[in-house]
Design an enzyme around this catalytic site. Structure first.
Site, PDB file in Angstrom:
ATOM      1  N   LYS A   8      17.432  19.128 -13.017  1.00 17.18           N
ATOM      2  CA  LYS A   8      16.621  17.925 -13.153  1.00 17.18           C
ATOM      3  C   LYS A   8      17.356  16.811 -13.905  1.00 17.18           C
ATOM      4  O   LYS A   8      18.034  17.047 -14.881  1.00 17.18           O
ATOM      5  CB  LYS A   8      15.321  18.245 -13.917  1.00 17.18           C
ATOM      6  CG  LYS A   8      14.377  19.190 -13.208  1.00 17.18           C
ATOM      7  CD  LYS A   8      13.807  18.589 -11.941  1.00 17.18           C
ATOM      8  CE  LYS A   8      12.898  17.431 -12.212  1.00 17.18           C
ATOM      9  NZ  LYS A   8      11.705  17.790 -12.992  1.00 17.18           N
ATOM     10  N   SER A  61      15.591  18.735 -18.072  1.00 14.99           N
ATOM     11  CA  SER A  61      14.503  19.681 -18.248  1.00 14.99           C
ATOM     12  C   SER A  61      14.997  20.850 -19.104  1.00 14.99           C
ATOM     13  O   SER A  61      16.134  21.298 -18.955  1.00 14.99           O
ATOM     14  CB  SER A  61      14.030  20.198 -16.886  1.00 14.99           C
ATOM     15  OG  SER A  61      13.220  21.349 -17.035  1.00 14.99           O
ATOM     16  N   HIS A  74       0.831  -1.216   0.000  1.00 17.18           N
ATOM     17  CA  HIS A  74       0.000   0.000   0.000  1.00 17.18           C
ATOM     18  C   HIS A  74       0.867   1.268   0.000  1.00 17.18           C
ATOM     19  O   HIS A  74       0.435   2.326   0.465  1.00 17.18           O
ATOM     20  CB  HIS A  74      -0.951   0.034   1.206  1.00 17.18           C
ATOM     21  CG  HIS A  74      -1.765  -1.201   1.367  1.00 17.18           C
ATOM     22  ND1 HIS A  74      -2.937  -1.422   0.682  1.00 17.18           N
ATOM     23  CD2 HIS A  74      -1.567  -2.302   2.148  1.00 17.18           C
ATOM     24  CE1 HIS A  74      -3.440  -2.600   1.027  1.00 17.18           C
ATOM     25  NE2 HIS A  74      -2.617  -3.159   1.907  1.00 17.18           N
ATOM     26  N   GLU A 121       9.405   6.360 -17.335  1.00 18.85           N
ATOM     27  CA  GLU A 121       8.092   6.981 -17.522  1.00 18.85           C
ATOM     28  C   GLU A 121       7.493   6.584 -18.872  1.00 18.85           C
ATOM     29  O   GLU A 121       6.277   6.376 -18.988  1.00 18.85           O
ATOM     30  CB  GLU A 121       8.214   8.492 -17.385  1.00 18.85           C
ATOM     31  CG  GLU A 121       8.519   8.929 -15.949  1.00 18.85           C
ATOM     32  CD  GLU A 121       8.807  10.418 -15.830  1.00 18.85           C
ATOM     33  OE1 GLU A 121       8.644  11.132 -16.833  1.00 18.85           O
ATOM     34  OE2 GLU A 121       9.199  10.863 -14.738  1.00 18.85           O
TER      35      GLU A 121
END
Length: 514
Positions: free
Chosen positions: A320, A314, A191, A327
């Protein structure tokens, strides 16, 4: 120099005619564009340009060129065996088909405006190379219905072979990563809440075992698809073949068997649906693995960092380093699931035998293969370049994660587990009230919860010992991890040695020009 493998570089010039000029088909009036059909049409009405574009599939099925040519070569020999074509015609057909294949492989094949599909394109060019009399005999007894079903199965065989290799490489990379990190103890989550201590290798092996099932499912679906529809005709069967001819043709094309029923043969796209459904489940497994790593790689966790080869930056924020490889894997799982849904919807409302709706099967199947051809090597690359940070993992461990161990301590004192579960929960609550860790509770504190606690309870608060206590097969102890690794490597050896299409069968859809 495999023509099939060189096909991505082909030059498909849609809208241009071959320099040799278009062939006038038999029974067609001079000046009309050639088609493989139209004998019953008057030809008095001009064709609708939008309908011709709507009807054409050459824009996407051109990639079946090698499978189409290989099937035609085997089919021409089957016709010659039954005396349907003469030896000289067979020699011309084989020579011409090889020449057409060389054009595709070198990127010199030019798709004409009149080429409706890959079958039309290859037969049109074959007629230009060897003449229409010989080329016109190739289609005897054959329909594009059984032709395309055969082409697609042949093409899929090569894709299964390559995807299988990539999936094995991913499992092997996961095994190596697990072996290198077997001594790292980290929080295990359920969870998305810290649950119990596990070895990092246990997490990686969990995903690796899911991927083994994916490969086994791929082998299963390939075994079901390994049947040859060629010789089924449009739907009723072949008028010139004798019993056993289709089995011989299937063997020549590297299939395990011929299909059983000609009506079913031309409409069966179970193999396409299964391939897409298989990819959807594999995509889900890859997506879950990617999601775990994306979370674990965030600054808030810091358990892992990603190699620069599989990260991007980025355009605005210089600091970044984004896990875009992961992804995209996660995002493309939706694309794979959509292809599976698309194919199920496609076949669910069709009447029996072939219908033109089935032209829509190819783009979904092609997209699945293309997506996984990239996603699997990228996933293996992420694993190979992943850096783990054991100190961050250990810092994230909390003694509350040993509450189950506390309950099990009392079980070993002959207290029923259901009772010990409540006692351990009460200990967590008591520590919260006192503003301390559960490990900081005194023996007196614990005895207020249950009289069976003794001084040896202090030895309980050890994360490594907790992991080692889970020593059943499949657990997170080091012994179990090493056993899993040995089993996984044995599985890799077996599956590398056998299963799926053979290289020889996969290479049948390749040409070696003299």
């Amino acid at each position: 120099k495999s023509l099939a493998k060189r096909s991505p570089g082909m030059r498909v010039l849609v809208g241009r005619r071959s320099p040799v000029g278009a062939v006038v088909g038999r029974g067609m009036a001079s000046g009309r564009r050639p088609q493989l059909w139209g004998g019953a049409f008057s030809g008095s009405e001009p064709r609708d340009a939008a309908m011709e574009k709507f009807n054409a599939s050459i824009g996407f099925d051109a990639r079946l060129w090698a499978a189409d040519l290989r099937g035609s070569m085997a089919y021409s020999r089957a016709l010659a065996k039954r005396g349907v074509i003469e030896a000289g015609t067979l020699e011309a057909l084989e020579r011409g088909l090889r020449a057409v294949g060389e054009e595709w492989a070198s990127g010199k094949f030019e798709v004409a405006e009149s080429d409706e599909d890959i079958h039309t394109a290859n037969e049109r060019r074959l007629g230009e190379v060897i003449g229409t009399d010989a080329a016109g005999r190739l289609h005897t007894g054959r329909s594009r219905n059984d032709q395309v079903a055969t082409d697609l199965r042949l093409w899929l065989r090569g894709e299964v072979y390559e995807l299988r290799r990539s999936l094995l490489a991913l499992v092997a990379a996961a095994a190596s990563h697990a072996e290198a990190t077997v001594d790292c103890v980290a929080p295990g989550y359920t969870h998305l809440q810290r649950a119990q201590p596990i070895r990092w290798s246990h997490w990686q092996l969990a995903h690796a075992w899911a991927w083994t099932r994916d490969l086994e499912r791929l082998d299963d679906l390939f075994a079901r698809s390994d049947a040859c529809p060629l010789g089924s005709g449009a739907l009723a069967g072949h008028p010139f073949f004798e019993p056993g001819d289709r089995e011989a043709l299937a063997r020549e094309l590297g299939f395990a068997r011929a299909t059983e029923n000609s009506v079913d043969s031309v409409s069966d796209r179970d193999f396409c649906v299964e391939f897409a459904q298989w990819s959807a489940l594999l995509g889900a497994h890859l997506s879950r693995w990617a999601e775990d790593l994306i979370v674990y790689g965030s600054r808030e966790f810091g358990f892992v960092s990603f190699g620069e080869r599989y990260s991007t930056g980025s355009s605005l924020m210089p600091q970044k380093r984004n896990p875009d490889a992961l992804e995209l894997i996660r995002g493309k799982s939706a694309r794979l699931a959509a292809s599976a849904s698309r194919l199920v919807s496609l076949v669910s409302s069709l009447p029996s035998a072939y219908n033109k709706d089935l032209q829509e099967d190819k783009e979904a199947v092609f997209d699945v293969a293309d997506t996984l051809r990239l996603a699997l090597p990228v996933a293996a690359g992420v694993v190979d370049t992943l850096t783990v940070h054991p100190d961050k993992m250990r810092a994230a461990l909390a003694h509350e994660m040993l509450a189950t161990d506390l309950a099990e301590y009392l079980v070993r004192k002959n207290v029923p587990f259901r009772e010990t579960h409540h006692v351990a929960g009460a200990a967590v609550k008591l520590a919260e009230r006192q503003g301390c860790s559960i490990a900081d509770l005194s023996l007196d504190d614990l005895i207020t919860l249950h009289p069976s606690f003794q001084p040896d309870v202090k030895r309980l608060w050890d994360f490594d010992k907790s992991a080692e206590s889970r020593d059943a097969d499949g657990g997170t102890s080091k012994r179990s991890q090493l056993r899993q690794l040995a089993d996984l490597r044995a599985w890799l050896d077996r599956k590398t040695a056998s299963g799926g299409p053979s290289k020889q069968a996969a290479d049948l859809v390749a040409f070696d020009p003299p």
